[in-house]
Each structure stands twice: as structure tokens, then as C-alpha cells.
Design a protein around this motif. Structure first.
Motif, mmCIF file in Angstrom:
data_model
loop_
_atom_site.group_PDB
_atom_site.id
_atom_site.type_symbol
_atom_site.label_atom_id
_atom_site.label_comp_id
_atom_site.label_asym_id
_atom_site.label_seq_id
_atom_site.Cartn_x
_atom_site.Cartn_y
_atom_site.Cartn_z
ATOM 1 N N GLN A 213 55.600 49.499 32.269
ATOM 2 C CA GLN A 213 56.082 48.168 32.641
ATOM 3 C C GLN A 213 55.492 47.725 33.978
ATOM 4 O O GLN A 213 55.094 46.561 34.147
ATOM 5 N N ALA A 214 55.424 48.636 34.941
ATOM 6 C CA ALA A 214 54.846 48.298 36.241
ATOM 7 C C ALA A 214 53.363 47.978 36.109
ATOM 8 O O ALA A 214 52.858 47.047 36.760
ATOM 9 N N LEU A 215 52.668 48.720 35.268
ATOM 10 C CA LEU A 215 51.246 48.465 35.055
ATOM 11 C C LEU A 215 51.038 47.093 34.430
ATOM 12 O O LEU A 215 50.110 46.357 34.816
ATOM 13 N N VAL A 216 51.882 46.730 33.485
ATOM 14 C CA VAL A 216 51.765 45.425 32.827
ATOM 15 C C VAL A 216 52.049 44.292 33.812
ATOM 16 O O VAL A 216 51.274 43.329 33.917
ATOM 17 N N LEU A 217 53.145 44.394 34.566
ATOM 18 C CA LEU A 217 53.518 43.315 35.478
ATOM 19 C C LEU A 217 52.476 43.143 36.580
ATOM 20 O O LEU A 217 52.072 42.014 36.901
ATOM 21 N N GLY A 218 52.025 44.245 37.157
ATOM 22 C CA GLY A 218 50.995 44.149 38.183
ATOM 23 C C GLY A 218 49.692 43.611 37.632
ATOM 24 O O GLY A 218 48.967 42.872 38.321
ATOM 25 N N GLY A 219 49.379 43.956 36.387
ATOM 26 C CA GLY A 219 48.181 43.423 35.758
ATOM 27 C C GLY A 219 48.278 41.929 35.507
ATOM 28 O O GLY A 219 47.292 41.201 35.644
ATOM 29 N N VAL A 220 49.467 41.459 35.149
ATOM 30 C CA VAL A 220 49.675 40.016 34.955
ATOM 31 C C VAL A 220 49.459 39.270 36.269
ATOM 32 O O VAL A 220 48.823 38.212 36.314
ATOM 33 N N PHE A 221 49.977 39.818 37.372
ATOM 34 C CA PHE A 221 49.749 39.205 38.680
ATOM 35 C C PHE A 221 48.248 39.158 38.992
ATOM 36 O O PHE A 221 47.746 38.162 39.521
ATOM 37 N N GLY A 222 47.556 40.254 38.669
ATOM 38 C CA GLY A 222 46.116 40.267 38.888
ATOM 39 C C GLY A 222 45.394 39.227 38.059
ATOM 40 O O GLY A 222 44.457 38.563 38.531
ATOM 41 N N SER A 223 45.828 39.056 36.815
ATOM 42 C CA SER A 223 45.215 38.063 35.934
ATOM 43 C C SER A 223 45.426 36.652 36.470
ATOM 44 O O SER A 223 44.498 35.832 36.476
ATOM 45 N N ILE A 224 46.638 36.353 36.941
ATOM 46 C CA ILE A 224 46.917 35.033 37.502
ATOM 47 C C ILE A 224 46.084 34.816 38.765
ATOM 48 O O ILE A 224 45.556 33.720 39.001
ATOM 49 N N GLY A 225 45.980 35.853 39.582
ATOM 50 C CA GLY A 225 45.123 35.756 40.751
ATOM 51 C C GLY A 225 43.682 35.467 40.381
ATOM 52 O O GLY A 225 42.993 34.690 41.061
ATOM 53 N N GLY A 226 43.196 36.062 39.291
ATOM 54 C CA GLY A 226 41.837 35.802 38.833
ATOM 55 C C GLY A 226 41.645 34.367 38.376
ATOM 56 O O GLY A 226 40.604 33.754 38.653
ATOM 57 N N VAL A 227 42.639 33.815 37.685
ATOM 58 C CA VAL A 227 42.559 32.416 37.244
ATOM 59 C C VAL A 227 42.449 31.481 38.443
ATOM 60 O O VAL A 227 41.609 30.578 38.486
ATOM 61 N N LEU A 228 43.288 31.700 39.449
ATOM 62 C CA LEU A 228 43.266 30.839 40.630
ATOM 63 C C LEU A 228 42.012 31.063 41.469
ATOM 64 O O LEU A 228 41.514 30.141 42.112
ATOM 65 N N TYR A 229 41.503 32.267 41.458
ATOM 66 C CA TYR A 229 40.303 32.583 42.239
ATOM 67 C C TYR A 229 39.096 31.782 41.772
ATOM 68 O O TYR A 229 38.279 31.344 42.583
ATOM 69 N N VAL A 230 38.971 31.585 40.468
ATOM 70 C CA VAL A 230 37.793 30.883 39.940
ATOM 71 C C VAL A 230 37.995 29.372 39.882
ATOM 72 O O VAL A 230 37.084 28.657 39.460
ATOM 73 N N MET A 231 39.148 28.869 40.305
ATOM 74 C CA MET A 231 39.399 27.431 40.240
ATOM 75 C C MET A 231 38.512 26.641 41.195
ATOM 76 O O MET A 231 38.259 25.462 40.980
ATOM 77 N N SER A 232 38.057 27.290 42.260
ATOM 78 C CA SER A 232 37.192 26.601 43.212
ATOM 79 C C SER A 232 35.735 27.033 43.070
ATOM 80 O O SER A 232 34.903 26.675 43.903
ATOM 81 N N ALA A 233 35.437 27.783 42.017
ATOM 82 C CA ALA A 233 34.073 28.290 41.839
ATOM 83 C C ALA A 233 33.731 28.283 40.358
ATOM 84 O O ALA A 233 33.944 27.297 39.670
#
Length: 329
Positions: A213-233
Motif C-alpha cells: 500500500q505504501a509503495l502504491v501511494l508513494g508511486g501515485v504521488f510520484g506519477s502526479i509529480g511527473g504530470v505537473l513536471y512536464v506541464m511547463s516543458a
């Protein structure tokens, strides 16, 4: 004085940056993995890249913004399950080996020219393909800019105030989730797993399920961070490779693992150090000694040495508690 004023302006610009917030969100996810649960995930960049691809490809196929976000989250969940199910029952550093390899697989597959019609290959997916789906939701005018002190950014288009506000609001939500989670009995179970999973198992807790569960939740946060990271690039596979995971660990360890605000502080300080080094070297070091191409490389050297010194002399980071978390104990 001109140098100092310019330096402080650059610091403020980087603190407001959407990239800083996106890195902090991914580092919060890594904190759930490593800081609270003790999972050695060396593939957080893979979650970021998978989320960015899932979002961009969905929008490109006319799926819309919200469906793209949902696909990014589902991709992160499936990726975490794929990595965690066969490895989390094992002892040792098997997860570290699997995650670093899996993240590289995502990067290599994304850059494969055979998949260029889908992923864009080595060139990636241009931001102009998926950014309009994001900017269409802006409550601000599509044109024009707004100035706050020395900072003047577009209202909506590109690297805008709208993007910055969204990134920092999402970061605040992830911090709130982390705060509530880690101060609950569930969070104390995660800390117990980090310290001694056999003791937690003896109390009747399902250690395997909690780690997954911790791996999934932390991975979801990472995925959202990736989406926002590429919004300006743009989505480029090489921009989210092994180096990104190294940077996330730098941010996490600098601010303090197993703390709520440690990843945010670490991300801000890391980018401030990079900006400060670049400005200082550009201003005071002659080009005959170090040219513009060598300045970023020098920054990497300083950050690497700083990380080693941090691990040796203050492994708990700035906000961390040495009694709770340190290397080698």
C-alpha cells in the motif's frame, strides 16, 4: 549589490517554480517509501515518467484532462503492483534492484523509435499536444501576464501563474495526506515496519499488505509529480532517468526523511544551491577557467559531494530526528 539583488530574485523565482513543487511532490512519495516504510525505491523517476506518458498520450488521443490524470494514476498503481508483488515478500535490497531496472526499462521503452507514433521516441511528446487541455481549465484569462514584484509571468499560457498555483496547491494536499496518514495508527505501523517488521508481524499486522500500500501511494504521488513536471516543458524520456531519482533522494535527505515538510525544504534548498552556484561561478569565475558548459557539471560535483557529507555527518537531514532515522543503525 547588483549581484546579491539578482541572486535573491533568482532564489524567489526558483521557489515559486512549478518544477520545484513537482519535485517536492515526487519526493513526498519517495518519503512514504523510504522515510516512513523503509522501502529502498530507486525508481521513483520511473513513476514520474510513466505518469507523464500516461497523461500526455491520453490527452493526445482526445481523452481529456481528467481522464489523462486518471490514466496516470492507474499506470502508477499497476506499476507499483508489478514491482511490489514479487519483491516485497523478500528480504534485503531486492526492491532497490527491481525498481532501478524497471525505471530504466520505462525510459528505454519510451525512447524507442519503434514506438515513436505513440511515445514520440527519443524526441518525446511536445507540450503543445497536452498543455491546452490543462490551460483550458484555468479561471484566469488565457492571454496577458501579471506582475508581483520582480516576477512577471503569463496568467495561463506556458510556465504561468496558473501552473504555479496548481502545483503548490497539489503539493499542499499531498502534505496534508501525509500528515494525517503518518499520525494515524496506520502511519505508526509503517514506522514499525521500517524499524523491525518481524515485531510488527508478531502483533498480527499484515506487513506485506502495508508495504504494498505504501509503495502504491508513494508511486501515485510520484506519477502526479511527473504530470505537473512536464506541464511547463515536454515529455522526454531522458529528462526523467536515473539522475532524477538521485536528485529526489538528495532533496529528501537534505530536508529530512520521515518528516512531513522535509521533502519540500530539501527541494527548495537544492534548487537554491544550484542557482546560487551558477550565479556565483558566472559572475566571479573567468570563462578561461570554467565556461558555461562546465558550470552545470561543477554544480553536479558540488551536489554529489554535499550529499556524501550529509549522509556521513547529518544523515537525518535538517528537520529529521537522528534517534528515529539514520544510516547504518
Amino acid at each position: 549589490m547588483d549581484f546579491l539583488s539578482g541572486l535573491f530574485i533568482d532564489f524567489g523565482q526558483q521557489i515559486l517554480s512549478s518544477v520545484t513543487a513537482a519535485f517536492a511532490i515526487a519526493a513526498v512519495g519517495l518519503n512514504l517509501h523510504f522515510g516512513y516504510t523503509g522501502l529502498l525505491n530507486f525508481g521513483q523517476a520511473g513513476f514520474m515518467l510513466l505518469g507523464a506518458y500516461g497523461f500526455a498520450i491520453t490527452v493526445e488521443m482526445h481523452g481529456g484532462f481528467w481522464l489523462g490524470v486518471l490514466v496516470a494514476i492507474i499506470a502508477a498503481v499497476l506499476f507499483a503492483l508489478l514491482l511490489g508483488i514479487p519483491t516485497l515478500r523478500l528480504r534485503g535490497d531486492y526492491l532497490a534492484i527491481v525498481t532501478v531496472a524497471a525505471a530504466e526499462i520505462v525510459r528505454i521503452v519510451g525512447g524507442n523509435q519503434g514506438l515513436a507514433p505513440i511515445t514520440g521516441g527519443a524526441a518525446g511528446i511536445l507540450g503543445s499536444v497536452y498543455q491546452p487541455a490543462f490551460t483550458a481549465l484555468s479561471p484566469f484569462p488565457q492571454n496577458g501576464s501579471f506582475q508581483v514584484g520582480p516576477y512577471n509571468y503569463p496568467m495561463t499560457a506556458g510556465d504561468s501563474w496558473y501552473l504555479r498555483i496548481v502545483c503548490w496547491v497539489v503539493l499542499a494536499i499531498t502534505l496534508l495526506i501525509t500528515y494525517l496518514l503518518t499520525r494515524s495508527p496506520y502511519g505508526r505501523t509503517l514506522r514499525g515496519i521500517r524499524e523491525d517488521e518481524d515485531a510488527v508481524r508478531s502483533l498480527g499486522k499484515n506487513v506485506y499488505a502495508r508495504k504494498l500500500q505504501a509503495l502504491v501511494l508513494g508511486g501515485v504521488f510520484g506519477s502526479i509529480g511527473g504530470v505537473l513536471y512536464v506541464m511547463s516543458a515536454s515529455v522526454q524520456p531522458d529528462s526523467l532517468g536515473r539522475t532524477t531519482t538521485f536528485l529526489l533522494y538528495t532533496c529528501l535527505l537534505l530536508g529530512g526523511a520521515a518528516t512531513v515538510f522535509g521533502p519540500v525544504l530539501g527541494s527548495v534548498l537544492y534548487f537554491m544551491v544550484i542557482i546560487g552556484l551558477n550565479d556565483f561561478v558566472s559572475q566571479f569565475v573567468p570563462s578561461s577557467v570554467m565556461n558555461e558548459q562546465q558550470i552545470p557539471q561543477f554544480g553536479w560535483i558540488v551536489v554529489g559531494v554535499g550529499l556524501m557529507l550529509l549522509v556521513i555527518f547529518r544523515p537525518q537531514g535538517i528537520l529529521g530526528n537522528k534517534k528515529e532515522l539514520s544510516f547504518g543503525d
